[in-house]
Design a protein around this motif. Structure first.
Motif, PDB file in Angstrom:
ATOM      1  N   LYS A  71      34.825 -26.931  -1.492  1.00  0.00           N
ATOM      2  CA  LYS A  71      34.004 -28.260  -1.348  1.00  0.00           C
ATOM      3  C   LYS A  71      32.643 -28.056  -0.566  1.00  0.00           C
ATOM      4  O   LYS A  71      31.827 -28.703  -1.189  1.00  0.00           O
ATOM      5  N   ALA A  72      32.627 -27.255   0.293  1.00  0.00           N
ATOM      6  CA  ALA A  72      31.281 -27.044   0.898  1.00  0.00           C
ATOM      7  C   ALA A  72      30.369 -26.360  -0.035  1.00  0.00           C
ATOM      8  O   ALA A  72      29.342 -26.368   0.299  1.00  0.00           O
ATOM      9  N   GLY A  73      30.843 -25.522  -1.034  1.00  0.00           N
ATOM     10  CA  GLY A  73      30.127 -24.811  -1.846  1.00  0.00           C
ATOM     11  C   GLY A  73      29.616 -23.608  -1.171  1.00  0.00           C
ATOM     12  O   GLY A  73      30.461 -22.862  -0.506  1.00  0.00           O
ATOM     13  N   LYS A  74      28.581 -22.960  -1.742  1.00  0.00           N
ATOM     14  CA  LYS A  74      27.927 -21.752  -1.382  1.00  0.00           C
ATOM     15  C   LYS A  74      27.108 -21.660  -0.011  1.00  0.00           C
ATOM     16  O   LYS A  74      26.502 -22.463   0.283  1.00  0.00           O
ATOM     17  N   VAL A  75      27.656 -20.923   0.925  1.00  0.00           N
ATOM     18  CA  VAL A  75      26.971 -20.824   2.206  1.00  0.00           C
ATOM     19  C   VAL A  75      26.511 -19.460   2.410  1.00  0.00           C
ATOM     20  O   VAL A  75      27.257 -18.386   2.282  1.00  0.00           O
ATOM     21  N   GLN A  76      25.422 -19.112   2.832  1.00  0.00           N
ATOM     22  CA  GLN A  76      24.820 -18.069   3.371  1.00  0.00           C
ATOM     23  C   GLN A  76      25.178 -17.834   4.761  1.00  0.00           C
ATOM     24  O   GLN A  76      24.644 -18.412   5.709  1.00  0.00           O
ATOM     25  N   VAL A  77      25.702 -16.637   5.090  1.00  0.00           N
ATOM     26  CA  VAL A  77      26.019 -16.095   6.487  1.00  0.00           C
ATOM     27  C   VAL A  77      25.621 -14.832   6.819  1.00  0.00           C
ATOM     28  O   VAL A  77      25.660 -14.053   5.642  1.00  0.00           O
ATOM     29  N   THR A  78      24.953 -14.622   7.859  1.00  0.00           N
ATOM     30  CA  THR A  78      24.667 -13.058   8.204  1.00  0.00           C
ATOM     31  C   THR A  78      25.636 -12.614   9.060  1.00  0.00           C
ATOM     32  O   THR A  78      26.132 -13.050  10.080  1.00  0.00           O
ATOM     33  N   PHE A  79      26.200 -11.355   8.757  1.00  0.00           N
ATOM     34  CA  PHE A  79      27.201 -10.381   9.594  1.00  0.00           C
ATOM     35  C   PHE A  79      26.631  -9.716  10.323  1.00  0.00           C
ATOM     36  O   PHE A  79      25.852  -8.869   9.919  1.00  0.00           O
ATOM     37  N   ASP A  80      26.854  -9.688  11.747  1.00  0.00           N
ATOM     38  CA  ASP A  80      26.096  -8.562  12.587  1.00  0.00           C
ATOM     39  C   ASP A  80      27.237  -7.188  12.519  1.00  0.00           C
ATOM     40  O   ASP A  80      28.347  -7.464  12.581  1.00  0.00           O
ATOM     41  N   VAL A  81      26.450  -6.160  12.204  1.00  0.00           N
ATOM     42  CA  VAL A  81      27.334  -4.592  12.206  1.00  0.00           C
ATOM     43  C   VAL A  81      27.314  -4.039  13.658  1.00  0.00           C
ATOM     44  O   VAL A  81      26.271  -3.873  14.199  1.00  0.00           O
ATOM     45  N   GLU A  82      28.891  -4.187  14.017  1.00  0.00           N
ATOM     46  CA  GLU A  82      28.897  -3.684  15.457  1.00  0.00           C
ATOM     47  C   GLU A  82      29.288  -1.939  15.266  1.00  0.00           C
ATOM     48  O   GLU A  82      29.321  -1.671  14.313  1.00  0.00           O
ATOM     49  N   GLY A  83      29.519  -1.618  16.603  1.00  0.00           N
ATOM     50  CA  GLY A  83      30.094  -0.189  16.478  1.00  0.00           C
ATOM     51  C   GLY A  83      31.223   0.024  15.633  1.00  0.00           C
ATOM     52  O   GLY A  83      31.979  -0.861  15.397  1.00  0.00           O
ATOM     53  N   VAL A  84      31.616   1.397  15.209  1.00  0.00           N
ATOM     54  CA  VAL A  84      32.729   1.880  14.515  1.00  0.00           C
ATOM     55  C   VAL A  84      34.056   1.328  15.186  1.00  0.00           C
ATOM     56  O   VAL A  84      34.886   0.645  14.519  1.00  0.00           O
ATOM     57  N   GLY A  85      34.232   1.396  16.431  1.00  0.00           N
ATOM     58  CA  GLY A  85      35.446   0.980  17.055  1.00  0.00           C
ATOM     59  C   GLY A  85      35.406  -0.370  17.530  1.00  0.00           C
ATOM     60  O   GLY A  85      36.213  -0.796  18.403  1.00  0.00           O
ATOM     61  N   ALA A  86      34.541  -1.203  17.191  1.00  0.00           N
ATOM     62  CA  ALA A  86      34.323  -2.658  17.865  1.00  0.00           C
ATOM     63  C   ALA A  86      35.692  -3.631  17.536  1.00  0.00           C
ATOM     64  O   ALA A  86      36.110  -3.071  16.521  1.00  0.00           O
TER      65      ALA A  86
END
Length: 179
Positions: free
Chosen positions: A137-152
């Motif tokens: 229903k909300a359609g396309k949504v742009q989101v930015t993922f933060d890349v954390e450390g390997v073991g986060a």
């Protein structure tokens, strides 16, 4: 003494503001609020990574996360991990992930997650990963993922605790390794 207290207070405020600025921004799409989008850094050669976030439905109608795309990977799927008879199983959610009205769905390690497959390059700690989520229903949504450390284990977690094992005190005798 007052100057010292002011200096510490100023440093604390600056630290708090800089930490808040680093974390992924909240995104609103219709009745949905998407927050805490993050992933883990991947070692070189890794072809998959997981993506995690929180989706809150503040409306009175259900919605559904049906797909996602990201330039960093050839294929993106919505997955669920679950225990079945003591065995951890992962499966793609063919019909997507329902987001019921008035509910919050958390995509986190060991549960629901977004699976980035066929990675084109490793994810590096500190990277910002643009992802397009597709909702029914909300359609396309742009989101930015933060890349954390390997073991986060959560957003804002550098993951260093997994990297600080003292192998000198571990018993590796059953693995053909020397102490």
């Amino acid at each position: 003494m007052t100057k010292l207290i002011r200096a510490f207070a100023s440093a604390a405020v600056i630290s708090l503001l800089s930490t808040a600025a680093v974390q992924a921004a909240e995104v609103k799409a219709g009745d949905l609020v998407i927050d805490q989008a993050w992933s883990r850094a991947t070692p070189g050669g890794a072809k998959v990574a997981g993506g995690y976030l929180t989706i809150e439905n503040k409306g009175s109608a259900a919605d559904r996360l049906v797909s996602a795309t990201a330039d960093v990977s050839g294929k993106v799927e919505i997955h669920e991990m679950s225990m079945d008879g003591g065995v951890m199983k992962m499966r793609m959610l063919e019909k997507g992930l329902p987001i019921e009205p008035g509910k919050t769905v958390k995509l986190a390690p060991g549960g629901y997650h977004i699976m980035f497959q066929e990675l084109k390059s490793p994810l590096k700690e500190g990277d910002k990963l643009p992802v397009t989520l597709q909702f029914e229903k909300a359609g396309k949504v742009q989101v930015t993922f933060d890349v954390e450390g390997v073991g986060a284990k959560a957003p804002g977690d550098a993951g260093g605790s997994m990297m600080k094992m003292d192998h000198g005190t571990m018993d590796h005798s059953g693995h053909g390794m020397k102490k």
